[in-house]
Design a protein around this motif. Structure first.
Motif, PDB file in Angstrom:
ATOM      1  N   VAL A   1       0.836  -1.208   0.000  1.00  0.00           N
ATOM      2  CA  VAL A   1       0.000   0.000   0.000  1.00  0.00           C
ATOM      3  C   VAL A   1       0.865   1.250   0.000  1.00  0.00           C
ATOM      4  O   VAL A   1       0.577   2.220  -0.718  1.00  0.00           O
ATOM      5  N   SER A   2       1.951   1.260   0.771  1.00  0.00           N
ATOM      6  CA  SER A   2       2.807   2.453   0.840  1.00  0.00           C
ATOM      7  C   SER A   2       3.462   2.747  -0.501  1.00  0.00           C
ATOM      8  O   SER A   2       3.624   3.919  -0.874  1.00  0.00           O
TER       9      SER A   2
ATOM     10  N   TRP B   1       2.181   1.668  -3.444  1.00  0.00           N
ATOM     11  CA  TRP B   1       1.067   1.922  -4.350  1.00  0.00           C
ATOM     12  C   TRP B   1       0.623   3.374  -4.282  1.00  0.00           C
ATOM     13  O   TRP B   1       0.338   4.003  -5.311  1.00  0.00           O
ATOM     14  N   ALA B   2       0.548   3.909  -3.067  1.00  0.00           N
ATOM     15  CA  ALA B   2       0.027   5.269  -2.883  1.00  0.00           C
ATOM     16  C   ALA B   2       0.860   6.314  -3.618  1.00  0.00           C
ATOM     17  O   ALA B   2       0.358   7.393  -3.954  1.00  0.00           O
TER      18      ALA B   2
ATOM     19  N   PRO C   1      -5.961   7.998  -5.490  1.00  0.00           N
ATOM     20  CA  PRO C   1      -6.546   7.693  -4.174  1.00  0.00           C
ATOM     21  C   PRO C   1      -7.638   6.631  -4.251  1.00  0.00           C
ATOM     22  O   PRO C   1      -7.772   5.816  -3.341  1.00  0.00           O
TER      23      PRO C   1
ATOM     24  N   THR D   1      -6.019   3.280  -4.521  1.00  0.00           N
ATOM     25  CA  THR D   1      -5.381   2.972  -3.239  1.00  0.00           C
ATOM     26  C   THR D   1      -6.422   2.485  -2.239  1.00  0.00           C
ATOM     27  O   THR D   1      -6.186   1.524  -1.494  1.00  0.00           O
TER      28      THR D   1
END
Length: 216
Positions: free
Chosen positions: A164-165, A167-168, A173, A176
């Motif tokens: 996730v980190s 990907w963001a 958004p 994500t």
């Protein structure tokens, strides 16, 4: 192929429903994050999603559904596949930075990713030696099994957070949020929190379609 290996690999193939669902979601989200496709970088999100959102989830589900030799082997072989995919994902981003002349391991994303990969490699080897049903040295140890369950749950949760980190920084958004929802659902289904707390992991409602009973 040994008599033990063939049934275990067949059991892994029998995880088709959860495998197809997570494979589809992982591949779609991984490709989305990798667009526009450019090697070697694009292989990084795709392989990491397949490793941690798909194959390792199937491995955890196989072991949680039933105890016994066959499902233990299914779990082990799936984790070997997941680790191999993760090593490929690590190499792709390492190669990308080498080509661009960028420094390595300068972000929390990279550091937590290395921690997860290190655990999967070192922990996998250790658990093979300790818990493999054919030659493990601690197959009867409740303590070793509990340590494995707790640390693996924490490593899997850290893998989700690491993806996730990263990907963001690449995606919108909305995507994500979709990824967080996918991992939240997987975390609930795989009971990562109870596992991390050392609690049981085989509730009656956990009903992924799996293989025939153990030992056949």
């Amino acid at each position: 192929m040994s008599q033990a290996t063939a049934p275990a690999l067949r059991d892994l193939a029998n995880e088709a429903p959860v495998l197809c669902a997570t494979l589809g979601a992982s591949a779609a989200l991984g490709v989305y994050a990798a667009l526009p496709l450019r090697l070697p970088f694009s292989a990084h999100p795709i392989l990491m999603m397949l490793a941690f959102a798909t194959v390792s989830s199937v491995a955890i589900a196989a072991k949680q559904q039933r105890a016994g030799r066959r499902n233990t082997l299914t779990h082990a072989y799936a984790m070997v596949i997941a680790t191999s995919l993760a090593i490929g994902g690590w190499y792709s981003i390492w190669r990308q930075k080498e080509l661009l002349g960028k420094p390595h391991n300068t972000s929390w994303h990279s550091l937590t990713g290395l921690a997860v990969l290190g655990y999967f490699i070192v922990g996998g080897v250790c658990m093979m030696l300790l818990l493999h049903p054919d030659f493990g040295r601690a197959t009867k140890s409740v303590g070793v099994r509990r340590v494995h369950r707790v640390t693996a749950a924490l490593a899997t949760a850290l893998a989700f957070a690491t993806i996730v980190s990263g990907w963001a920084k690449l995606a919108s958004p909305a995507s994500t949020a979709a990824l967080i929802a996918l991992f939240a659902g997987l975390g609930w289904r795989l009971r990562l929190l109870p596992s991390a707390l050392g609690q049981g992991t085989r509730p009656e409602y956990f009903s992924l379609p799996l293989s025939p009973p153990i030992g056949r």
